[in-house]
Write a protein that holds these residues in place. Structure first.
Motif, PDB file in Angstrom:
ATOM      1  N   GLU A 206       3.332   2.260   1.665  1.00  0.00           N
ATOM      2  CA  GLU A 206       3.745   2.847   2.938  1.00  0.00           C
ATOM      3  C   GLU A 206       5.208   2.585   3.280  1.00  0.00           C
ATOM      4  O   GLU A 206       5.811   3.355   4.010  1.00  0.00           O
ATOM      5  CB  GLU A 206       2.898   2.267   4.087  1.00  0.00           C
TER       6      GLU A 206
ATOM      7  N   LEU B 199       2.449  -0.206  -6.395  1.00  0.00           N
ATOM      8  CA  LEU B 199       1.376   0.693  -6.827  1.00  0.00           C
ATOM      9  C   LEU B 199       1.366   0.893  -8.342  1.00  0.00           C
ATOM     10  O   LEU B 199       0.672   1.761  -8.860  1.00  0.00           O
ATOM     11  CB  LEU B 199       1.492   2.049  -6.122  1.00  0.00           C
TER      12      LEU B 199
ATOM     13  N   GLY C 244      -2.099   7.855 -11.374  1.00  0.00           N
ATOM     14  CA  GLY C 244      -0.855   7.491 -10.686  1.00  0.00           C
ATOM     15  C   GLY C 244      -0.949   6.168  -9.949  1.00  0.00           C
ATOM     16  O   GLY C 244       0.069   5.598  -9.535  1.00  0.00           O
ATOM     17  N   GLY C 245      -2.150   5.679  -9.737  1.00  0.00           N
ATOM     18  CA  GLY C 245      -2.332   4.371  -9.110  1.00  0.00           C
ATOM     19  C   GLY C 245      -2.221   4.352  -7.597  1.00  0.00           C
ATOM     20  O   GLY C 245      -2.381   3.295  -6.983  1.00  0.00           O
ATOM     21  N   THR C 246      -1.977   5.495  -6.962  1.00  0.00           N
ATOM     22  CA  THR C 246      -1.681   5.452  -5.523  1.00  0.00           C
ATOM     23  C   THR C 246      -2.924   5.198  -4.665  1.00  0.00           C
ATOM     24  O   THR C 246      -2.799   4.779  -3.515  1.00  0.00           O
ATOM     25  CB  THR C 246      -0.976   6.740  -5.043  1.00  0.00           C
ATOM     26  N   ASP C 247      -4.088   5.481  -5.185  1.00  0.00           N
ATOM     27  CA  ASP C 247      -5.317   5.032  -4.518  1.00  0.00           C
ATOM     28  C   ASP C 247      -5.818   3.737  -5.168  1.00  0.00           C
ATOM     29  O   ASP C 247      -6.167   2.778  -4.497  1.00  0.00           O
ATOM     30  CB  ASP C 247      -6.440   6.081  -4.649  1.00  0.00           C
ATOM     31  N   PHE C 248      -5.840   3.749  -6.471  1.00  0.00           N
ATOM     32  CA  PHE C 248      -6.375   2.648  -7.277  1.00  0.00           C
ATOM     33  C   PHE C 248      -5.711   1.315  -6.925  1.00  0.00           C
ATOM     34  O   PHE C 248      -6.381   0.318  -6.638  1.00  0.00           O
ATOM     35  CB  PHE C 248      -6.123   2.990  -8.745  1.00  0.00           C
TER      36      PHE C 248
ATOM     37  N   LEU D 269     -10.612   4.411 -14.702  1.00  0.00           N
ATOM     38  CA  LEU D 269      -9.426   5.184 -15.060  1.00  0.00           C
ATOM     39  C   LEU D 269      -8.307   4.961 -14.051  1.00  0.00           C
ATOM     40  O   LEU D 269      -8.522   4.945 -12.847  1.00  0.00           O
ATOM     41  CB  LEU D 269      -9.766   6.675 -15.110  1.00  0.00           C
TER      42      LEU D 269
ATOM     43  N   GLY E 170       1.413  10.178  -7.638  1.00  0.00           N
ATOM     44  CA  GLY E 170       0.058  10.685  -7.371  1.00  0.00           C
ATOM     45  C   GLY E 170      -0.225  11.979  -8.117  1.00  0.00           C
ATOM     46  O   GLY E 170       0.663  12.808  -8.300  1.00  0.00           O
TER      47      GLY E 170
ATOM     48  N   GLN F 189       0.810  -1.216   0.000  1.00  0.00           N
ATOM     49  CA  GLN F 189       0.000   0.000   0.000  1.00  0.00           C
ATOM     50  C   GLN F 189       0.841   1.263   0.000  1.00  0.00           C
ATOM     51  O   GLN F 189       0.394   2.312   0.457  1.00  0.00           O
ATOM     52  CB  GLN F 189      -1.003  -0.012   1.135  1.00  0.00           C
TER      53      GLN F 189
ATOM     54  N   LEU G 112     -19.063  13.052 -11.050  1.00  0.00           N
ATOM     55  CA  LEU G 112     -18.702  12.716 -12.435  1.00  0.00           C
ATOM     56  C   LEU G 112     -19.691  11.693 -12.990  1.00  0.00           C
ATOM     57  O   LEU G 112     -20.061  10.743 -12.303  1.00  0.00           O
ATOM     58  CB  LEU G 112     -17.308  12.086 -12.482  1.00  0.00           C
TER      59      LEU G 112
ATOM     60  N   ARG H 130     -11.420  -3.413  -4.939  1.00  0.00           N
ATOM     61  CA  ARG H 130     -11.881  -2.834  -6.202  1.00  0.00           C
ATOM     62  C   ARG H 130     -11.977  -3.948  -7.225  1.00  0.00           C
ATOM     63  O   ARG H 130     -11.015  -4.676  -7.442  1.00  0.00           O
ATOM     64  CB  ARG H 130     -10.880  -1.767  -6.666  1.00  0.00           C
TER      65      ARG H 130
ATOM     66  N   GLY I  45      -5.572  15.226 -10.305  1.00  0.00           N
ATOM     67  CA  GLY I  45      -6.876  14.712 -10.761  1.00  0.00           C
ATOM     68  C   GLY I  45      -7.326  13.530  -9.922  1.00  0.00           C
ATOM     69  O   GLY I  45      -8.505  13.410  -9.577  1.00  0.00           O
TER      70      GLY I  45
HETATM   71  C1  LIG Z   1       1.303   5.677   1.045  1.00  0.00           C
HETATM   72  C2  LIG Z   1       0.290   6.689   0.612  1.00  0.00           C
HETATM   73  C3  LIG Z   1       0.249   7.920   1.227  1.00  0.00           C
HETATM   74  C4  LIG Z   1      -0.692   8.873   0.839  1.00  0.00           C
HETATM   75  N1  LIG Z   1      -0.707  10.071   1.458  1.00  0.00           N
HETATM   76  C5  LIG Z   1      -1.624  10.995   1.118  1.00  0.00           C
HETATM   77  C6  LIG Z   1      -1.658  12.254   1.774  1.00  0.00           C
HETATM   78  O1  LIG Z   1      -0.846  12.549   2.639  1.00  0.00           O
HETATM   79  N2  LIG Z   1      -2.615  13.136   1.381  1.00  0.00           N
HETATM   80  C7  LIG Z   1      -3.508  12.852   0.396  1.00  0.00           C
HETATM   81  O2  LIG Z   1      -4.331  13.705   0.081  1.00  0.00           O
HETATM   82  N3  LIG Z   1      -3.493  11.676  -0.248  1.00  0.00           N
HETATM   83  C8  LIG Z   1      -2.580  10.741   0.111  1.00  0.00           C
HETATM   84  N4  LIG Z   1      -2.584   9.519  -0.527  1.00  0.00           N
HETATM   85  C9  LIG Z   1      -3.627   9.250  -1.507  1.00  0.00           C
HETATM   86  C10 LIG Z   1      -3.277   9.458  -2.976  1.00  0.00           C
HETATM   87  O3  LIG Z   1      -1.903   9.620  -3.197  1.00  0.00           O
HETATM   88  C11 LIG Z   1      -4.002  10.595  -3.616  1.00  0.00           C
HETATM   89  O4  LIG Z   1      -5.381  10.587  -3.417  1.00  0.00           O
HETATM   90  C12 LIG Z   1      -3.697  10.696  -5.126  1.00  0.00           C
HETATM   91  O5  LIG Z   1      -3.905  12.021  -5.458  1.00  0.00           O
HETATM   92  C13 LIG Z   1      -4.466   9.834  -6.083  1.00  0.00           C
HETATM   93  O6  LIG Z   1      -4.005  10.166  -7.400  1.00  0.00           O
HETATM   94  P1  LIG Z   1      -3.538   9.036  -8.415  1.00  0.00           P
HETATM   95  O7  LIG Z   1      -3.077   9.721  -9.631  1.00  0.00           O
HETATM   96  O8  LIG Z   1      -2.588   8.120  -7.760  1.00  0.00           O
HETATM   97  O9  LIG Z   1      -4.949   8.353  -8.668  1.00  0.00           O
HETATM   98  P2  LIG Z   1      -5.321   6.830  -8.977  1.00  0.00           P
HETATM   99  O10 LIG Z   1      -4.990   5.993  -7.804  1.00  0.00           O
HETATM  100  O11 LIG Z   1      -4.800   6.436 -10.290  1.00  0.00           O
HETATM  101  O12 LIG Z   1      -6.910   6.995  -9.090  1.00  0.00           O
HETATM  102  C14 LIG Z   1      -7.689   7.311  -7.962  1.00  0.00           C
HETATM  103  C15 LIG Z   1      -9.161   7.389  -8.372  1.00  0.00           C
HETATM  104  O13 LIG Z   1      -9.396   8.535  -9.166  1.00  0.00           O
HETATM  105  C16 LIG Z   1      -9.886   8.181 -10.445  1.00  0.00           C
HETATM  106  N5  LIG Z   1      -9.245   9.118 -11.381  1.00  0.00           N
HETATM  107  C17 LIG Z   1      -7.915   9.361 -11.491  1.00  0.00           C
HETATM  108  N6  LIG Z   1      -7.689  10.332 -12.391  1.00  0.00           N
HETATM  109  C18 LIG Z   1      -8.904  10.713 -12.854  1.00  0.00           C
HETATM  110  C19 LIG Z   1      -9.337  11.670 -13.828  1.00  0.00           C
HETATM  111  N7  LIG Z   1      -8.465  12.458 -14.486  1.00  0.00           N
HETATM  112  N8  LIG Z   1     -10.665  11.783 -14.063  1.00  0.00           N
HETATM  113  C20 LIG Z   1     -11.564  11.011 -13.387  1.00  0.00           C
HETATM  114  N9  LIG Z   1     -11.208  10.087 -12.480  1.00  0.00           N
HETATM  115  C21 LIG Z   1      -9.894   9.934 -12.220  1.00  0.00           C
HETATM  116  C22 LIG Z   1      -9.516   6.748 -10.634  1.00  0.00           C
HETATM  117  O14 LIG Z   1     -10.411   6.100 -11.495  1.00  0.00           O
HETATM  118  C23 LIG Z   1      -9.609   6.214  -9.220  1.00  0.00           C
HETATM  119  O15 LIG Z   1     -10.934   5.948  -8.895  1.00  0.00           O
HETATM  120  C24 LIG Z   1      -1.618   8.566  -0.184  1.00  0.00           C
HETATM  121  C25 LIG Z   1      -1.565   7.328  -0.821  1.00  0.00           C
HETATM  122  C26 LIG Z   1      -0.625   6.386  -0.437  1.00  0.00           C
HETATM  123  C27 LIG Z   1      -0.571   5.076  -1.127  1.00  0.00           C
END
Ligand SMILES: Cc1cc2nc3c(=O)[nH]c(=O)nc-3n(C[C@H](O)[C@H](O)[C@H](O)COP(=O)(O)OP(=O)(O)OC[C@H]3O[C@@H](n4cnc5c(N)ncnc54)[C@H](O)[C@@H]3O)c2cc1C
Ligand code: FES
Ligand code: FES
Lengths: 165, 282
Positions: A51, A68, B27-31, B24, B103, A49, B154, B40, B106
């Protein structure tokens, strides 16, 4: 890039070698594929995850957690893992410094830290201590207390600057 | 099961119009955390992280247009960090270098977590989100996009294309409380931005309600008491300001914090941000 790619077969480039991955599940992470399909066990799995950083790899020269990364989405990208850090039996300077400062105890966090520190020192050759701590903040170590890891980074920095002068 | 790599926003519109159940991946950090823990179900995935247009940002006139796939790493340093300092401060508190490399802004908006650290800053700045699908483009305020805990407005065939962020003249702050300096989800967070030309102060709070929210009462109260020429604030109003910030919060108890601690700290963050931006009148 061609948009319609056949999912169940894709190619990865890891440490300059090409691998064809077939018959996999769509959700497999790059970490899983590296370890379970390619037998590259250097990248560790502790949390899946983001971390702990023990799965850190370089993807197109960007430091990421391989747990990830969707493995199929690593196609067409250059992956470098811990296995590429040493040159055969020749250890890298960061590896040497870890040994010299005693920055390794159980060693589980070490591969991720080495990948992270190589990346960090390439962009910041003479870091402040606070910068080192920020750079390794995504790599958990449960044994050392980090002191010797920070020392190792400082030692590499000093050795590199001596070498360059 | 199919996996597709979108190469342009037009492609993406088509791929979603064809089958809007495709998910979609940025960055995958939530996905990927959700996939790894089997939270999921994926049948079709479209990777959007190679779409060049989404990875760009540009400064035009009095705002910045940030593509949805711009990473925290890009926001936390370089020119964006001087154009929108509070957004950069927020980016720098997120996760770790590895997470910030991947991350995206978006993804943070789409995930719509109460603790999403970009969100309070974008709310305080009055940012607008550009949403696109094959049938066209629409623009939403951040609080119209985010509808509740991890829910957004959305439509299935839509994606976030970019965020329009005003560039203001005046100090900004983002503050966050958590158990350590790295890798923490906010216990509480607060963004405060100022616009000296319009004599505007924007305040928004994170992790103290179902979605990040504005602290409108506190904004109104304090803007009437600020001396904008000298950038000072009378000491007599601080306590009332802090109370109004606390009152705009509606926190819950959870594994990260008690609601009492959240209420306390959000007030402290309000005062701290205020006193970093304005000097006390003597
Ligand atoms: C170890 C760790 C620490 C973290 N710490 C923090 C923190 O301190 N603060 C914080 O706010 N977050 C934190 N996060 C959460 C995460 O990094 C953010 O929410 C991040 O911005 C998600 O962006 P992503 O590009 O990785 O999205 P993804 O994981 O790729 O996607 C997340 C979701 O958004 C959707 N999505 C993505 N892009 C779009 C788009 N352009 N249009 C429509 N839907 C879209 C996807 O379908 C999915 O449902 C952390 C995550 C991890 C793993
Ligand atoms: S296994 Fe990837 S960060 Fe822990
Ligand atoms: S040496 Fe054991 S976790 Fe770091």
């Amino acid at each position: 890039m061609d948009i319609a790619q056949e999912f169940n077969q894709y190619e990865l480039t890891v440490n300059d070698s090409r691998y064809v991955i077939s018959g996999s599940w769509l959700g497999e992470s790059l970490l899983y594929v590296l370890r379970e399909r390619l037998g590259l066990y250097g990248s560790k799995n502790a949390c899946e995850q983001g971390e702990c950083g023990s799965c850190s790899v370089m993807m197109d020269d960007v430091l990421v957690c391989s747990c990830l990364v969707l493995a199929a989405n690593a196609e067409g990208r250059e992956i470098k893992t811990i296995e590429s850090v040493a040159d055969g039996n020749e250890l890298s300077d960061v590896q040497e410094a870890f040994i010299d400062t005693g920055a390794i105890q159980c060693g589980f966090c070490t591969p991720g830290l080495l990948v992270t520190i190589h990346d960090f020192l390439d962009s910041n050759p003479e870091p402040e201590e606070s910068e080192i701590k920020e750079a390794i903040s995504g790599n958990l170590c449960r044994c050392t207390g980090y002191g010797r890891i920070v020392e190792a980074v400082q030692l590499v920095s000093i050795r590199r600057s001596r070498r360059d002068t | 099961m199919d996996f597709l790599i979108a190469s342009s926003t037009e492609d993406l519109c088509e791929l979603l119009a064809e089958d809007s159940t495709r998910q979609l991946l940025a960055g995958g950090t939530d996905f990927m955390v959700e996939v790894n823990f089997r939270h999921r179900d994926i049948s079709g995935v479209i990777a959007i992280d190679r779409i060049e247009e989404l990875k760009q940002w540009r400064h035009d006139g009095d705002s910045v247009l940030i593509g949805s796939c711009v990473t925290y790493r890009e926001i936390e340093r370089g020119p964006l960090s001087t154009l929108i300092p509070a957004l950069a401060q927020s980016a720098r508190t997120i996760g770790s270098p590895q997470i910030r490399n991947a991350g995206t802004i978006g993804g943070n908006l789409a995930t719509a977590s109460p603790a999403g650290d970009m969100i309070p800053v974008l709310l305080a700045l009055g940012a607008l989100v550009n949403i696109r699908s094959k049938s066209g483009v629409r623009q939403l305020q951040v609080d119209e996009l985010i509808t509740g805990v991890k829910t957004n407005s959305l439509h299935e065939d839509e994606f976030i294309e970019s965020v329009r962020v005003p560039v203001l003249r005046g100090p900004q702050e983002f503050l966050k409380v958590g158990p350590r300096n790295a890798m923490v989800i906010s216990v509480t967070s607060l963004a405060m931005v100022t616009d000296i030309d319009r004599e505007y102060i924007g305040i928004a709070l994170g992790s103290v309600s179902a979605s990040p929210c504005r602290s409108s009462e506190a904004e109104h109260f304090i803007s009437e008491n600020i001396d904008w020429n000298n950038m000072t604030v009378p000491s007599g109003v601080i306590e009332n300001f802090e109370r109004l910030v606390r009152e705009s919060a509606n926190p819950i108890d959870d594994h990260r914090s008690s609601s009492a601690y959240r209420t306390h700290t959000i007030g402290v963050l309000g005062r701290r941000a205020l006193l970093r931006i304005f000097r006390l009148e003597n």
